[in-house]
Scaffold this motif. Structure first.
Motif, PDB file in Angstrom:
ATOM      1  N   ALA A   6       1.262  -1.527  -0.250  1.00 52.08           N
ATOM      2  CA  ALA A   6       0.096   0.319  -0.047  1.00 52.08           C
ATOM      3  C   ALA A   6       0.952   0.915   0.117  1.00 52.08           C
ATOM      4  N   LYS A   7       1.890   1.429   0.511  1.00 49.48           N
ATOM      5  CA  LYS A   7       3.023   2.461   0.726  1.00 49.48           C
ATOM      6  C   LYS A   7       3.513   2.630  -0.205  1.00 49.48           C
ATOM      7  N   ALA A   8       4.046   1.627  -1.262  1.00 51.93           N
ATOM      8  CA  ALA A   8       4.733   1.648  -2.545  1.00 51.93           C
ATOM      9  C   ALA A   8       3.667   2.174  -3.597  1.00 51.93           C
ATOM     10  N   SER A   9       2.588   1.853  -3.934  1.00 56.95           N
ATOM     11  CA  SER A   9       0.779   2.027  -4.583  1.00 56.95           C
ATOM     12  C   SER A   9       1.017   3.492  -4.271  1.00 56.95           C
ATOM     13  N   ALA A  14       1.360   9.431  -5.998  1.00 59.34           N
ATOM     14  CA  ALA A  14       2.057  10.718  -6.000  1.00 59.34           C
ATOM     15  C   ALA A  14       3.412  11.261  -6.641  1.00 59.34           C
ATOM     16  N   ASN A  15       4.137  10.074  -6.774  1.00 57.16           N
ATOM     17  CA  ASN A  15       5.355  10.487  -8.248  1.00 57.16           C
ATOM     18  C   ASN A  15       4.316  10.099  -9.440  1.00 57.16           C
ATOM     19  N   ALA A  16       2.890   9.750  -9.644  1.00 60.28           N
ATOM     20  CA  ALA A  16       2.544  10.069 -10.611  1.00 60.28           C
ATOM     21  C   ALA A  16       1.877  11.608 -11.237  1.00 60.28           C
ATOM     22  N   LYS A  17       0.834  11.507 -10.073  1.00 62.09           N
ATOM     23  CA  LYS A  17       1.060  12.952 -10.234  1.00 62.09           C
ATOM     24  C   LYS A  17       1.101  14.027 -10.047  1.00 62.09           C
ATOM     25  N   LEU A  86      11.363   5.974 -14.724  1.00 57.90           N
ATOM     26  CA  LEU A  86      12.278   5.207 -14.250  1.00 57.90           C
ATOM     27  C   LEU A  86      11.735   4.360 -14.222  1.00 57.90           C
ATOM     28  N   GLY A  87      10.290   4.084 -13.331  1.00 58.18           N
ATOM     29  CA  GLY A  87       9.637   3.019 -12.761  1.00 58.18           C
ATOM     30  C   GLY A  87       8.598   1.946 -14.074  1.00 58.18           C
ATOM     31  N   ARG A  88       8.541   2.467 -14.732  1.00 61.50           N
ATOM     32  CA  ARG A  88       7.854   1.932 -16.424  1.00 61.50           C
ATOM     33  C   ARG A  88       8.123   1.063 -16.573  1.00 61.50           C
ATOM     34  N   GLY A 107      13.307   9.321  -0.489  1.00 62.65           N
ATOM     35  CA  GLY A 107      12.721   8.597   1.460  1.00 62.65           C
ATOM     36  C   GLY A 107      11.411   7.708   1.102  1.00 62.65           C
ATOM     37  N   GLN A 108      11.010   7.696   2.093  1.00 61.00           N
ATOM     38  CA  GLN A 108       9.620   5.877   2.303  1.00 61.00           C
ATOM     39  C   GLN A 108       8.837   6.815   2.346  1.00 61.00           C
ATOM     40  N   THR A 109       8.722   7.951   3.578  1.00 64.02           N
ATOM     41  CA  THR A 109       7.195   8.712   3.255  1.00 64.02           C
ATOM     42  C   THR A 109       6.883   8.902   2.117  1.00 64.02           C
ATOM     43  N   VAL A 110       5.575   9.031   2.665  1.00 61.47           N
ATOM     44  CA  VAL A 110       4.682   8.856   1.797  1.00 61.47           C
ATOM     45  C   VAL A 110       4.292  10.750   1.766  1.00 61.47           C
ATOM     46  N   PRO A 111       4.588  11.553   0.920  1.00 59.83           N
ATOM     47  CA  PRO A 111       3.790  12.893   0.846  1.00 59.83           C
ATOM     48  C   PRO A 111       2.475  12.973   1.148  1.00 59.83           C
ATOM     49  N   SER A 112       1.867  13.571   1.722  1.00 57.80           N
ATOM     50  CA  SER A 112       0.719  14.521   1.957  1.00 57.80           C
ATOM     51  C   SER A 112       0.464  15.009   0.768  1.00 57.80           C
ATOM     52  N   GLU A 113      -1.613  15.034   0.308  1.00 64.52           N
ATOM     53  CA  GLU A 113      -2.167  15.271  -0.505  1.00 64.52           C
ATOM     54  C   GLU A 113      -1.556  17.492  -0.904  1.00 64.52           C
ATOM     55  N   GLN A 114      -1.263  17.414   0.464  1.00 61.61           N
ATOM     56  CA  GLN A 114      -0.737  19.048   0.327  1.00 61.61           C
ATOM     57  C   GLN A 114       0.483  19.213   0.105  1.00 61.61           C
TER      58      GLN A 114
END
Length: 120
Positions: A6-9, A14-17, A86-88, A107-114
């Motif tokens: 779930a974290k990876a997803s 976030a990266n795709a956005k 590069l993840g494609r 890092g592995q912290t998921v960024p917030s929407e903000q």
């Protein structure tokens, strides 16, 4: 295991956005348009050229070129876009070390929407 997936997803999302919001900018800078200092910076950093390269162009890069890629001087939004690119599927194996370097730097912290909105 599910939590890690779930974290990876969430990170990938976030990266795709960020990539989706800034794709036009990379094309503009690659075309030589925009603020002069930004165009110069874009052309000077081979890592940024990856943002507008297709899979075939990335496969043509030598192992030496991949080894010389680095994170120094890259902005967070640029790194997130590079991780997305590069993840494609179909990326060359030589890109893995650079991809891992970017992931460690972010890092592995998921960024917030903000935070994601601020990067866009």
């Amino acid at each position: 295991m599910r939590q890690a997936m779930a974290k990876a997803s969430a990170l990938a999302s976030a990266n795709a956005k960020v990539h989706g919001a800034l794709g036009w900018l990379w094309q503009t800078l690659a075309g030589g348009e925009g603020e002069v200092s930004e165009v110069r910076r874009f052309k000077r950093k081979p890592e940024l050229a990856l943002l507008v390269s297709d899979t075939e162009e990335l496969r043509k890069l030598s192992p030496y070129a991949w080894r010389n890629m680095g994170c120094s001087g890259l902005r967070p939004q640029e790194m997130r876009c590079l991780v997305h690119v590069l993840g494609r599927p179909g990326m060359p194996a030589h890109a893995e070390d650079f991809l891992k370097m970017l992931q460690v730097k972010l890092g592995q912290t998921v960024p917030s929407e903000q935070e994601v909105r601020a990067l866009c």
